[in-house]
Design an enzyme around this catalytic site. Structure first.
Site, PDB file in Angstrom:
ATOM      1  CB  SER A  45      32.600  44.813 -43.951  1.00 52.97           C
ATOM      2  OG  SER A  45      33.451  45.453 -43.021  1.00 52.97           O
TER       3      SER A  45
ATOM      4  CG  MET B  53      36.291  35.843 -37.162  1.00 44.73           C
ATOM      5  SD  MET B  53      35.493  37.251 -37.968  1.00 44.73           S
ATOM      6  CE  MET B  53      36.825  37.905 -38.987  1.00 44.73           C
TER       7      MET B  53
ATOM      8  CG  ASP C 110      33.714  39.311 -41.059  1.00 50.55           C
ATOM      9  OD1 ASP C 110      34.065  39.854 -42.115  1.00 50.55           O
ATOM     10  OD2 ASP C 110      33.721  39.899 -39.950  1.00 50.55           O
TER      11      ASP C 110
END
Ligand code: DX5
Ligand code: ZN
Length: 211
Positions: free
Chosen positions: A8, A139, A172
């Site tokens: 990321s 998430m 993530d």
């Protein structure tokens, strides 16, 4: 399924983005994850299509653009024009109709569509759209910032999703060598990691340890 690693860029040094992209490419990254935040859907502001355009010019890595913004349909064209290869929108920000429209645009431009859900959003929320999307991004932190601790409840969510979904499952937030094991065992095959990769002394070793 092959395990893919997506550093990321949020945790990179933005004063030398081209070099950072080069660094993770050399270290074996499969794609690069780009966190777009609007200060409304999440309490932070990051980057927009302009920066994606220059990332596109300076690297041939697959650009996986994570839209943490309200009204994502307003900005889809801009992010496609900038050179995104994959675009993820949050289920909390779109209606079924809007998602269908977004899918139409992305199909035409050969950009992949992902759907993401926040930690507090139940899996049931995305079930009706699973047929529409190319991948799901689970998430495992509350979106907004890099460097947060992994939320363990994500593991069960991934396991339940894997039982009904055979495309890419990305995860993530808070991914490191330890949490990577848990999410892979549950069925995730695309691991996004920011601080663990960009904070590492040896980036290749960090990426290998996730894989
Ligand atoms: C969080 C972002 C993540 C973040 C991950 O809102 O969506 O992509 O960059 O960072 P780490 O891996 O440090 O949790
Ligand atoms: Zn992200």
């Amino acid at each position: 399924m092959k395990i893919k690693i997506a550093p990321s860029i949020l945790s990179a040094d933005f004063s030398k983005l081209a070099l950072e992209l080069e660094k993770v490419k050399k270290a074996g990254a499969d794609l690069v994850h780009v966190d777009v935040m609007d200060g409304h859907f999440v309490p932070n502001i990051t980057i927009g299509p302009v920066v994606v355009k220059y990332m596109r010019r300076s690297s041939d890595l697959t650009l996986d653009v994570h839209l943490m913004i309200e009204n994502p349909q307003k900005y889809i064209d801009a992010f496609v024009d900038s050179g995104s290869d994959m675009i993820t929108v949050h289920i909390e920000t779109v209606s079924l109709r809007q998602l269908r429209e977004i899918k139409k645009i992305l199909n035409k431009r050969r950009v992949k569509l992902g759907i993401s859900l926040n930690p507090e959003t139940p899996l049931a929320k995305i079930k009706p759209v699973l047929k529409l999307v190319d991948f799901v991004l689970v998430m495992s932190v509350h979106p907004g910032f890099g460097g947060q601790a992994f939320i363990p409840a994500a593991v069960n969510k991934i396991r339940q999703l894997r039982a009904i979904f055979n495309k890419d499952i990305a995860v993530d937030g808070g991914i490191n060598n330890l949490t990577a094991k848990l999410v892979k065992a549950a069925g995730a095959n695309l691991l996004v990691a920011g601080s663990y990769i960009f904070g590492a002394k040896n980036v290749k070793q960090a990426i290998d340890s996730l894989r």
